[in-house]
Design an enzyme around this catalytic site. Sequence first.
Site, PDB file in Angstrom:
ATOM      1  N   LYS A  41      -0.215   5.854  -7.797  1.00  0.00           N
ATOM      2  CA  LYS A  41       0.795   5.257  -8.680  1.00  0.00           C
ATOM      3  C   LYS A  41       1.296   6.277  -9.697  1.00  0.00           C
ATOM      4  O   LYS A  41       2.506   6.420  -9.899  1.00  0.00           O
ATOM      5  CB  LYS A  41       0.217   4.033  -9.405  1.00  0.00           C
ATOM      6  CG  LYS A  41       1.240   3.316 -10.280  1.00  0.00           C
ATOM      7  CD  LYS A  41       0.634   2.114 -10.978  1.00  0.00           C
ATOM      8  CE  LYS A  41      -0.210   2.538 -12.153  1.00  0.00           C
ATOM      9  NZ  LYS A  41      -0.663   1.388 -12.973  1.00  0.00           N
ATOM     10  N   ASP A  90       2.938  -1.237  -9.916  1.00  0.00           N
ATOM     11  CA  ASP A  90       1.970  -1.684 -10.930  1.00  0.00           C
ATOM     12  C   ASP A  90       1.874  -3.204 -10.862  1.00  0.00           C
ATOM     13  O   ASP A  90       2.433  -3.847  -9.964  1.00  0.00           O
ATOM     14  CB  ASP A  90       2.368  -1.193 -12.319  1.00  0.00           C
ATOM     15  CG  ASP A  90       3.605  -1.908 -12.859  1.00  0.00           C
ATOM     16  OD1 ASP A  90       4.291  -2.627 -12.085  1.00  0.00           O
ATOM     17  OD2 ASP A  90       3.895  -1.753 -14.051  1.00  0.00           O
TER      18      ASP A  90
END
Length: 217
Positions: A127, A145
Amino acid sequence: MARLQKQLDYQTIREIFTRFHAADPEPKGELDHVNAYTLVVAVALSAQATDKGVNKATAELFKIADTPQKMLDLGEEGVIQHIKTIGLYRNKAKNVIKLSRILVDDYSGVVPNSRAALQSLPGVGRKTANVVLNMWWQQPAQAVDTHIFRLGNRSGIAPGKDVDAVERAIEDNIPADFQLHAHHWMILHGRYICVARKPKCQACHISDLCLYKEKTE
Protein backbone atom coordinates in the site's frame (compact mmCIF):
# COMPACT_ATOMS: atom_id res chain seq x y z
CA MET A 1 -18.66 -15.56 4.90
CA ALA A 2 -20.84 -12.72 3.61
CA ARG A 3 -21.62 -12.66 -0.09
CA LEU A 4 -19.71 -10.13 -2.14
CA GLN A 5 -21.54 -7.10 -3.46
CA LYS A 6 -22.60 -7.24 -7.10
CA GLN A 7 -20.21 -5.63 -9.58
CA LEU A 8 -21.38 -2.42 -11.26
CA ASP A 9 -21.29 -2.39 -15.06
CA TYR A 10 -18.73 -0.46 -17.10
CA GLN A 11 -20.99 2.45 -18.08
CA THR A 12 -22.10 3.04 -14.48
CA ILE A 13 -18.51 3.03 -13.23
CA ARG A 14 -17.54 5.45 -16.00
CA GLU A 15 -20.37 7.76 -14.96
CA ILE A 16 -19.28 7.59 -11.28
CA PHE A 17 -15.73 8.64 -12.12
CA THR A 18 -16.94 11.25 -14.59
CA ARG A 19 -18.78 12.82 -11.64
CA PHE A 20 -15.75 12.49 -9.36
CA HIS A 21 -13.66 14.23 -12.02
CA ALA A 22 -16.20 17.01 -12.50
CA ALA A 23 -16.29 17.69 -8.76
CA ASP A 24 -12.50 17.54 -8.27
CA PRO A 25 -10.40 17.30 -11.46
CA GLU A 26 -7.03 17.09 -9.67
CA PRO A 27 -7.50 15.38 -6.29
CA LYS A 28 -4.52 15.53 -3.96
CA GLY A 29 -3.30 13.38 -1.12
CA GLU A 30 -3.50 14.90 2.35
CA LEU A 31 -0.07 13.88 3.67
CA ASP A 32 2.40 16.78 3.74
CA HIS A 33 5.75 16.13 2.08
CA VAL A 34 8.47 18.02 0.22
CA ASN A 35 10.09 15.27 -1.85
CA ALA A 36 9.90 11.55 -2.59
CA TYR A 37 11.80 10.66 0.57
CA THR A 38 9.55 12.60 2.96
CA LEU A 39 6.54 11.12 1.16
CA VAL A 40 7.83 7.59 1.84
CA VAL A 41 8.38 8.47 5.51
CA ALA A 42 4.99 10.16 5.87
CA VAL A 43 3.08 7.26 4.32
CA ALA A 44 4.99 4.74 6.45
CA LEU A 45 4.13 6.76 9.56
CA SER A 46 0.45 6.94 8.59
CA ALA A 47 -0.23 3.25 9.27
CA GLN A 48 -2.90 3.13 12.02
CA ALA A 49 -2.73 6.93 12.28
CA THR A 50 -4.58 9.85 10.72
CA ASP A 51 -3.05 12.04 8.03
CA LYS A 52 -3.74 15.04 10.24
CA GLY A 53 -1.83 13.48 13.12
CA VAL A 54 1.10 12.56 10.87
CA ASN A 55 1.25 16.06 9.39
CA LYS A 56 1.38 17.56 12.87
CA ALA A 57 4.22 15.25 13.86
CA THR A 58 6.28 15.74 10.70
CA ALA A 59 5.89 19.51 10.38
CA GLU A 60 9.10 20.17 12.34
CA LEU A 61 10.76 16.83 11.53
CA PHE A 62 10.87 17.47 7.79
CA LYS A 63 12.31 20.95 8.33
CA ILE A 64 15.47 19.40 9.75
CA ALA A 65 15.48 15.94 8.15
CA ASP A 66 14.24 15.93 4.56
CA THR A 67 16.86 13.48 3.23
CA PRO A 68 17.91 9.99 4.35
CA GLN A 69 21.30 11.22 5.55
CA LYS A 70 19.81 14.05 7.60
CA MET A 71 17.43 11.54 9.18
CA LEU A 72 20.36 9.28 10.06
CA ASP A 73 22.17 12.27 11.55
CA LEU A 74 19.12 13.00 13.69
CA GLY A 75 19.09 9.41 14.97
CA GLU A 76 16.35 7.15 16.24
CA GLU A 77 15.84 9.01 19.53
CA GLY A 78 15.66 12.30 17.67
CA VAL A 79 12.99 10.89 15.37
CA ILE A 80 11.05 9.61 18.38
CA GLN A 81 10.95 13.07 19.92
CA HIS A 82 9.14 14.34 16.82
CA ILE A 83 6.72 11.46 16.21
CA LYS A 84 5.84 10.28 19.72
CA THR A 85 2.26 11.54 19.31
CA ILE A 86 1.74 8.86 16.62
CA GLY A 87 0.74 5.30 17.46
CA LEU A 88 3.51 2.68 17.38
CA TYR A 89 6.04 5.51 17.26
CA ARG A 90 9.01 3.53 18.59
CA ASN A 91 8.74 0.82 15.96
CA LYS A 92 8.06 3.41 13.27
CA ALA A 93 11.12 5.46 14.28
CA LYS A 94 13.23 2.30 14.07
CA ASN A 95 11.92 1.58 10.57
CA VAL A 96 12.51 5.17 9.44
CA ILE A 97 16.15 4.91 10.47
CA LYS A 98 16.52 1.45 8.88
CA LEU A 99 14.99 2.51 5.57
CA SER A 100 17.10 5.68 5.56
CA ARG A 101 20.25 3.59 6.04
CA ILE A 102 19.29 1.32 3.12
CA LEU A 103 18.55 4.33 0.90
CA VAL A 104 21.96 5.84 1.68
CA ASP A 105 23.93 2.60 1.38
CA ASP A 106 22.15 0.93 -1.54
CA TYR A 107 20.50 3.75 -3.50
CA SER A 108 22.85 6.72 -3.00
CA GLY A 109 20.13 8.45 -1.00
CA VAL A 110 17.63 8.35 -3.89
CA VAL A 111 14.19 6.80 -3.44
CA PRO A 112 13.73 4.00 -6.02
CA ASN A 113 10.72 4.15 -8.32
CA SER A 114 9.83 0.47 -8.55
CA ARG A 115 7.29 -1.29 -6.36
CA ALA A 116 9.62 -4.18 -5.56
CA ALA A 117 12.45 -1.89 -4.46
CA LEU A 118 10.12 0.24 -2.35
CA GLN A 119 8.60 -2.83 -0.69
CA SER A 120 12.07 -4.01 0.28
CA LEU A 121 12.37 -1.04 2.64
CA PRO A 122 11.50 -1.62 6.33
CA GLY A 123 7.98 -0.45 7.17
CA VAL A 124 7.02 -0.11 3.50
CA GLY A 125 4.32 -2.52 2.32
CA ARG A 126 2.48 -2.71 -0.98
CA LYS A 127 0.00 0.00 0.00
CA THR A 128 2.75 2.45 0.93
CA ALA A 129 4.68 1.64 -2.24
CA ASN A 130 1.58 2.22 -4.37
CA VAL A 131 0.88 5.58 -2.71
CA VAL A 132 4.43 6.74 -3.45
CA LEU A 133 4.34 5.48 -7.03
CA ASN A 134 1.01 7.22 -7.58
CA MET A 135 1.64 10.53 -5.83
CA TRP A 136 5.27 11.11 -6.76
CA TRP A 137 5.81 9.31 -10.06
CA GLN A 138 2.26 9.64 -11.37
CA GLN A 139 1.85 5.93 -11.92
CA PRO A 140 -1.72 4.52 -11.91
CA ALA A 141 -0.97 2.41 -8.82
CA GLN A 142 -3.91 1.67 -6.54
CA ALA A 143 -3.31 1.79 -2.79
CA VAL A 144 -6.26 0.16 -1.03
CA ASP A 145 -6.81 1.35 2.52
CA THR A 146 -9.82 0.83 4.78
CA HIS A 147 -11.78 3.67 3.11
CA ILE A 148 -11.25 2.36 -0.42
CA PHE A 149 -11.95 -1.22 0.65
CA ARG A 150 -15.25 -0.12 2.20
CA LEU A 151 -16.30 2.06 -0.75
CA GLY A 152 -15.26 -0.49 -3.36
CA ASN A 153 -17.38 -3.19 -1.72
CA ARG A 154 -20.29 -1.07 -0.54
CA SER A 155 -20.85 0.71 -3.85
CA GLY A 156 -20.11 -2.14 -6.25
CA ILE A 157 -17.27 -0.21 -7.92
CA ALA A 158 -14.63 -2.75 -6.92
CA PRO A 159 -15.91 -5.59 -4.74
CA GLY A 160 -13.38 -8.00 -3.29
CA LYS A 161 -12.89 -10.20 -0.23
CA ASP A 162 -9.51 -8.66 0.62
CA VAL A 163 -7.40 -5.63 -0.27
CA ASP A 164 -5.57 -7.47 -3.06
CA ALA A 165 -8.87 -8.43 -4.69
CA VAL A 166 -10.15 -4.85 -4.44
CA GLU A 167 -6.90 -3.54 -5.92
CA ARG A 168 -7.26 -5.90 -8.89
CA ALA A 169 -10.92 -4.95 -9.29
CA ILE A 170 -10.03 -1.25 -9.42
CA GLU A 171 -7.37 -1.91 -12.06
CA ASP A 172 -9.74 -4.13 -14.06
CA ASN A 173 -12.99 -2.19 -13.79
CA ILE A 174 -12.19 1.52 -13.72
CA PRO A 175 -11.60 3.05 -17.17
CA ALA A 176 -7.95 3.74 -17.98
CA ASP A 177 -8.44 7.49 -18.28
CA PHE A 178 -9.51 7.63 -14.62
CA GLN A 179 -6.89 5.23 -13.21
CA LEU A 180 -4.32 7.87 -12.20
CA HIS A 181 -6.64 9.67 -9.78
CA ALA A 182 -8.92 6.75 -8.86
CA HIS A 183 -7.09 6.16 -5.59
CA HIS A 184 -7.55 9.74 -4.37
CA TRP A 185 -11.15 10.10 -5.50
CA MET A 186 -12.08 6.91 -3.69
CA ILE A 187 -10.13 7.57 -0.50
CA LEU A 188 -11.51 11.09 -0.14
CA HIS A 189 -15.06 9.94 -0.85
CA GLY A 190 -14.70 7.13 1.67
CA ARG A 191 -13.10 9.41 4.26
CA TYR A 192 -15.64 12.23 4.12
CA ILE A 193 -18.87 10.93 2.51
CA CYS A 194 -19.08 7.13 2.48
CA VAL A 195 -18.00 6.88 6.12
CA ALA A 196 -18.14 3.61 8.03
CA ARG A 197 -20.94 3.96 10.56
CA LYS A 198 -23.42 6.30 8.94
CA PRO A 199 -22.60 7.15 5.32
CA LYS A 200 -23.70 10.60 4.22
CA CYS A 201 -25.82 9.35 1.34
CA GLN A 202 -27.83 12.58 1.22
CA ALA A 203 -24.64 14.48 0.36
CA CYS A 204 -23.32 11.85 -2.06
CA HIS A 205 -23.28 12.71 -5.75
CA ILE A 206 -23.16 9.05 -6.80
CA SER A 207 -25.87 7.73 -4.47
CA ASP A 208 -28.24 7.07 -7.39
CA LEU A 209 -25.62 4.76 -8.94
CA CYS A 210 -24.34 3.05 -5.79
CA LEU A 211 -25.56 -0.48 -4.96
CA TYR A 212 -25.50 0.01 -1.17
CA LYS A 213 -28.94 -1.10 0.01
CA GLU A 214 -28.91 0.48 3.46
CA LYS A 215 -28.67 4.05 2.24
CA THR A 216 -29.26 6.75 4.82
CA GLU A 217 -31.89 9.39 4.36
